[in-house]
Motif scaffolding. Structure first.
Motif, PDB file in Angstrom:
ATOM      1  N   GLU A 184       0.784  -1.116   0.196  1.00  0.00           N
ATOM      2  CA  GLU A 184      -0.353  -0.150  -0.517  1.00  0.00           C
ATOM      3  C   GLU A 184       0.671   1.416  -0.269  1.00  0.00           C
ATOM      4  OE1 GLU A 184      -4.069   0.695   1.980  1.00  0.00           O
ATOM      5  OE2 GLU A 184      -3.409  -1.598   2.716  1.00  0.00           O
ATOM      6  N   GLU A 185       2.217   1.331   1.047  1.00  0.00           N
ATOM      7  CA  GLU A 185       2.550   2.430   1.251  1.00  0.00           C
ATOM      8  C   GLU A 185       3.279   2.325  -0.700  1.00  0.00           C
ATOM      9  OE1 GLU A 185       6.036   3.048   3.444  1.00  0.00           O
ATOM     10  OE2 GLU A 185       5.084   0.951   4.223  1.00  0.00           O
ATOM     11  N   SER A 186       4.292   1.320  -1.489  1.00  0.00           N
ATOM     12  CA  SER A 186       4.435   1.757  -2.319  1.00  0.00           C
ATOM     13  C   SER A 186       3.410   1.868  -3.592  1.00  0.00           C
ATOM     14  CB  SER A 186       5.188   0.681  -3.254  1.00  0.00           C
ATOM     15  OG  SER A 186       4.390  -1.001  -3.073  1.00  0.00           O
ATOM     16  N   ASP A 187       1.767   2.210  -3.559  1.00  0.00           N
ATOM     17  CA  ASP A 187       0.401   1.976  -4.223  1.00  0.00           C
ATOM     18  C   ASP A 187       1.398   3.135  -4.723  1.00  0.00           C
ATOM     19  OD1 ASP A 187      -1.551   2.105  -6.284  1.00  0.00           O
ATOM     20  OD2 ASP A 187      -2.996   0.571  -4.207  1.00  0.00           O
ATOM     21  N   PHE A 188       1.412   4.523  -5.710  1.00  0.00           N
ATOM     22  CA  PHE A 188       1.495   5.674  -5.869  1.00  0.00           C
ATOM     23  C   PHE A 188      -0.223   6.332  -6.896  1.00  0.00           C
ATOM     24  CE2 PHE A 188       3.810   3.932  -8.949  1.00  0.00           C
ATOM     25  CZ  PHE A 188       3.568   4.853  -9.906  1.00  0.00           C
ATOM     26  N   ASP A 189      -0.702   4.897  -6.962  1.00  0.00           N
ATOM     27  CA  ASP A 189      -2.131   5.227  -7.147  1.00  0.00           C
ATOM     28  C   ASP A 189      -3.395   5.490  -6.352  1.00  0.00           C
ATOM     29  OD1 ASP A 189      -1.591   4.749  -9.689  1.00  0.00           O
ATOM     30  OD2 ASP A 189      -2.286   2.612 -10.247  1.00  0.00           O
ATOM     31  N   GLY A 190      -2.696   5.351  -4.633  1.00  0.00           N
ATOM     32  CA  GLY A 190      -2.874   5.587  -3.869  1.00  0.00           C
ATOM     33  C   GLY A 190      -4.310   4.576  -3.548  1.00  0.00           C
ATOM     34  N   PRO A 191      -5.449   4.444  -2.578  1.00  0.00           N
ATOM     35  CA  PRO A 191      -5.950   3.273  -1.803  1.00  0.00           C
ATOM     36  C   PRO A 191      -7.533   3.014  -2.643  1.00  0.00           C
ATOM     37  CG  PRO A 191      -6.116   5.113  -0.336  1.00  0.00           C
ATOM     38  CD  PRO A 191      -4.988   5.084  -1.590  1.00  0.00           C
ATOM     39  N   LEU A 192      -7.689   5.126  -3.041  1.00  0.00           N
ATOM     40  CA  LEU A 192      -9.431   4.311  -3.811  1.00  0.00           C
ATOM     41  C   LEU A 192      -8.871   4.785  -4.867  1.00  0.00           C
ATOM     42  CD1 LEU A 192      -9.941   8.498  -2.604  1.00  0.00           C
ATOM     43  CD2 LEU A 192     -10.070   6.413  -1.149  1.00  0.00           C
ATOM     44  N   VAL A 193      -8.362   4.312  -5.962  1.00  0.00           N
ATOM     45  CA  VAL A 193      -8.512   3.487  -7.275  1.00  0.00           C
ATOM     46  C   VAL A 193      -8.465   2.520  -6.948  1.00  0.00           C
ATOM     47  CG1 VAL A 193      -6.565   3.741  -9.597  1.00  0.00           C
ATOM     48  CG2 VAL A 193      -6.980   5.788  -8.017  1.00  0.00           C
ATOM     49  N   ASP A 194      -9.592   1.862  -7.842  1.00  0.00           N
ATOM     50  CA  ASP A 194      -9.714   0.371  -7.841  1.00  0.00           C
ATOM     51  C   ASP A 194      -9.968  -0.475  -6.522  1.00  0.00           C
ATOM     52  OD1 ASP A 194      -9.358   0.573 -10.794  1.00  0.00           O
ATOM     53  OD2 ASP A 194      -7.409  -0.448 -11.122  1.00  0.00           O
ATOM     54  N   TYR A 195     -10.538   0.640  -5.478  1.00  0.00           N
ATOM     55  CA  TYR A 195     -10.396  -0.002  -4.493  1.00  0.00           C
ATOM     56  C   TYR A 195     -11.292  -1.169  -3.816  1.00  0.00           C
ATOM     57  CZ  TYR A 195     -14.956   1.625  -3.214  1.00  0.00           C
ATOM     58  OH  TYR A 195     -16.601   2.151  -2.765  1.00  0.00           O
ATOM     59  N   GLN A 196     -11.571  -1.231  -4.578  1.00  0.00           N
ATOM     60  CA  GLN A 196     -12.802  -2.742  -4.182  1.00  0.00           C
ATOM     61  C   GLN A 196     -12.333  -3.938  -4.725  1.00  0.00           C
ATOM     62  OE1 GLN A 196     -16.269  -1.770  -6.578  1.00  0.00           O
ATOM     63  NE2 GLN A 196     -17.631  -1.571  -4.492  1.00  0.00           N
ATOM     64  N   ALA A 197     -10.990  -3.867  -5.653  1.00  0.00           N
ATOM     65  CA  ALA A 197     -10.550  -4.704  -6.273  1.00  0.00           C
ATOM     66  C   ALA A 197      -9.060  -5.236  -5.978  1.00  0.00           C
ATOM     67  CB  ALA A 197      -9.760  -4.330  -7.563  1.00  0.00           C
ATOM     68  N   LYS A 198      -8.776  -4.118  -4.601  1.00  0.00           N
ATOM     69  CA  LYS A 198      -8.038  -4.317  -3.602  1.00  0.00           C
ATOM     70  C   LYS A 198      -7.918  -5.003  -2.499  1.00  0.00           C
ATOM     71  CE  LYS A 198      -5.342  -0.266  -5.536  1.00  0.00           C
ATOM     72  NZ  LYS A 198      -5.368   1.305  -5.757  1.00  0.00           N
ATOM     73  N   GLY A 199      -9.905  -4.669  -2.584  1.00  0.00           N
ATOM     74  CA  GLY A 199     -10.128  -5.769  -0.812  1.00  0.00           C
ATOM     75  C   GLY A 199     -10.391  -4.632   0.100  1.00  0.00           C
ATOM     76  N   HIS A 200     -10.721  -3.025  -0.622  1.00  0.00           N
ATOM     77  CA  HIS A 200     -10.750  -2.174   0.246  1.00  0.00           C
ATOM     78  C   HIS A 200     -12.016  -2.044   0.912  1.00  0.00           C
ATOM     79  CE1 HIS A 200      -6.407  -1.200   0.076  1.00  0.00           C
ATOM     80  NE2 HIS A 200      -6.439  -0.702  -0.998  1.00  0.00           N
ATOM     81  N   ARG A 201     -13.042  -1.930   2.056  1.00  0.00           N
ATOM     82  CA  ARG A 201     -14.725  -1.062   2.588  1.00  0.00           C
ATOM     83  C   ARG A 201     -14.169   0.921   2.419  1.00  0.00           C
ATOM     84  NH1 ARG A 201     -13.918  -5.499   5.105  1.00  0.00           N
ATOM     85  NH2 ARG A 201     -14.810  -3.956   7.377  1.00  0.00           N
ATOM     86  N   ILE A 202     -14.907   0.597   1.626  1.00  0.00           N
ATOM     87  CA  ILE A 202     -14.925   2.401   2.043  1.00  0.00           C
ATOM     88  C   ILE A 202     -16.528   3.120   2.350  1.00  0.00           C
ATOM     89  CG2 ILE A 202     -15.027   4.842   1.004  1.00  0.00           C
ATOM     90  CD1 ILE A 202     -12.637   3.983  -0.887  1.00  0.00           C
ATOM     91  N   GLU A 203     -16.464   3.693   3.626  1.00  0.00           N
ATOM     92  CA  GLU A 203     -18.245   4.263   3.680  1.00  0.00           C
ATOM     93  C   GLU A 203     -17.515   6.020   3.767  1.00  0.00           C
ATOM     94  OE1 GLU A 203     -19.121   2.693   7.669  1.00  0.00           O
ATOM     95  OE2 GLU A 203     -18.154   0.854   6.965  1.00  0.00           O
TER      96      GLU A 203
END
Length: 331
Positions: A184-203
């Motif tokens: 995640e640190e080295s993902d300079f797209d950031g956690p919001l880009v394709d967040y579902q594919a990365k396994g994140h949940r957002i509210e």
């Protein structure tokens, strides 16, 4: 978006110090920031400047059963002033990415180099250089009083750190805690880009005020269950604050970062100033970016196990880039 977090009291000149100079980078986008954090966050961790409005809009709201007409009528009468302009979490995410420059431009970047200076309490200063390259390669350097700390991740499963302020001067493997979240640190797209594919949940956890300006508060839970909060300006949709916790050694501390001085580089918006620290402690840093290079040529050897540099070892040469022209002040 790149976020550098330098955590811990730096004891210059004390060889016995084992405290890390760097912890977790983002972002932005990671938007944002690639900073993995621990799970138990409370609203009490927010800065006193934050004021909350009592609303909680979840991505799961669409799955709730229909309400009876009478209940709906009462609800509409009670919440009409607040919900008339309400937005979903996905809508906020889309507007945030668009405000940065658009997802296509974000994904088109193959490498980045960010350089600038950092200041600590008691007048201590240093310089930093961060290099990122797809897929997930990262190198972070900070130089203080002629001593260079290096943190490297090869984009696969290995990472190292050279800390001249520690007893062991040679490159040491990153801890399991670091490696657990370093992608995640080295993902300079950031956690919001394709967040579902990365396994994140957002509210969407509400709409609040920060420095008398309305902000949206997004709650992100990553695939490891770690939770962090992002605050976006309700008018510009720029990231203005990040809130979570950081772990150093056996201690977890609340952590917050404030983002300002946005400029456009290569069609993307970046914050050129980050003020961050742990509320209630003396741990504080200010990072000021001087140059952001988009798609510089970075050899893959930069992401291999580093050798301990000497006190006067020069940094890796790279072509100078003219700083971006300042944008008009955001309202």
């Amino acid at each position: 978006m790149i976020v550098i977090t330098i955590l811990g009291r730096i004891k210059i000149g004390m060889p016995e110090s084992r405290e890390e100079l760097f912890r977790k980078f983002y972002s932005p986008p990671m938007a944002d920031l690639p900073v993995p954090m621990a799970t138990y966050l409370t609203r009490g961790a927010s800065t006193p400047r934050m004021k909350e409005e009592p609303s909680l809009i979840s991505l799961q709201a669409a799955n709730e059963p229909p309400m009876k007409p009478a209940i709906i009528s009462i609800t509409l009468l009670f919440f009409l002033p607040l919900s008339a302009g309400a937005q979903t979490a996905d809508e906020i995410v889309q507007k945030v990415l668009d405000a940065r420059g658009g997802i296509e431009k974000i994904k088109a970047v193959e490498s980045e180099r960010v350089s600038g200076h950092v200041t600590f309490p008691q007048g201590m200063e240093g310089t930093f250089v961060v290099e990122l390259k797809r897929p997930l390669k990262m190198r972070v350097e900070i130089t203080i009083q002629g001593q260079k700390v290096i943190r490297v991740y090869d984009g696969h499963a290995s990472g190292w750190m050279v800390n001249p302020f520690a007893e062991t001067k040679d490159a040491q493997p990153l801890t399991s805690e670091d490696l657990k979240n370093i992608s995640e640190e080295s993902d300079f797209d950031g956690p919001l880009v394709d967040y579902q594919a990365k396994g994140h949940r957002i509210e969407l956890a509400g709409k609040e005020t920060l420095d008398d300006k309305p902000v949206y508060r997004l709650k992100l839970t990553n695939k490891n269950g770690n939770v962090r909060f992002y605050f976006f300006d309700a008018a510009s949709f720029m990231l203005v604050k990040w809130e979570g916790t950081q772990k150093t050694e056996d201690q977890e501390l609340p952590w917050e970062s404030f983002f300002s001085d946005f400029h456009e580089v290569g069609g993307l918006k970046y914050p050129f100033r980050i003020d961050q620290g742990s509320p209630g402690t003396e741990i504080k840093q200010t990072l000021v970016t001087e140059t952001i290079e988009i798609d510089p040529r970075i050899d893959n050897s930069r992401f291999m196990k580093p050798s301990p540099p000497g006190p006067s070892a020069p940094g890796a040469p790279h072509p100078p880039t003219a700083p971006p022209s300042p944008d008009p002040p955001q309202k």
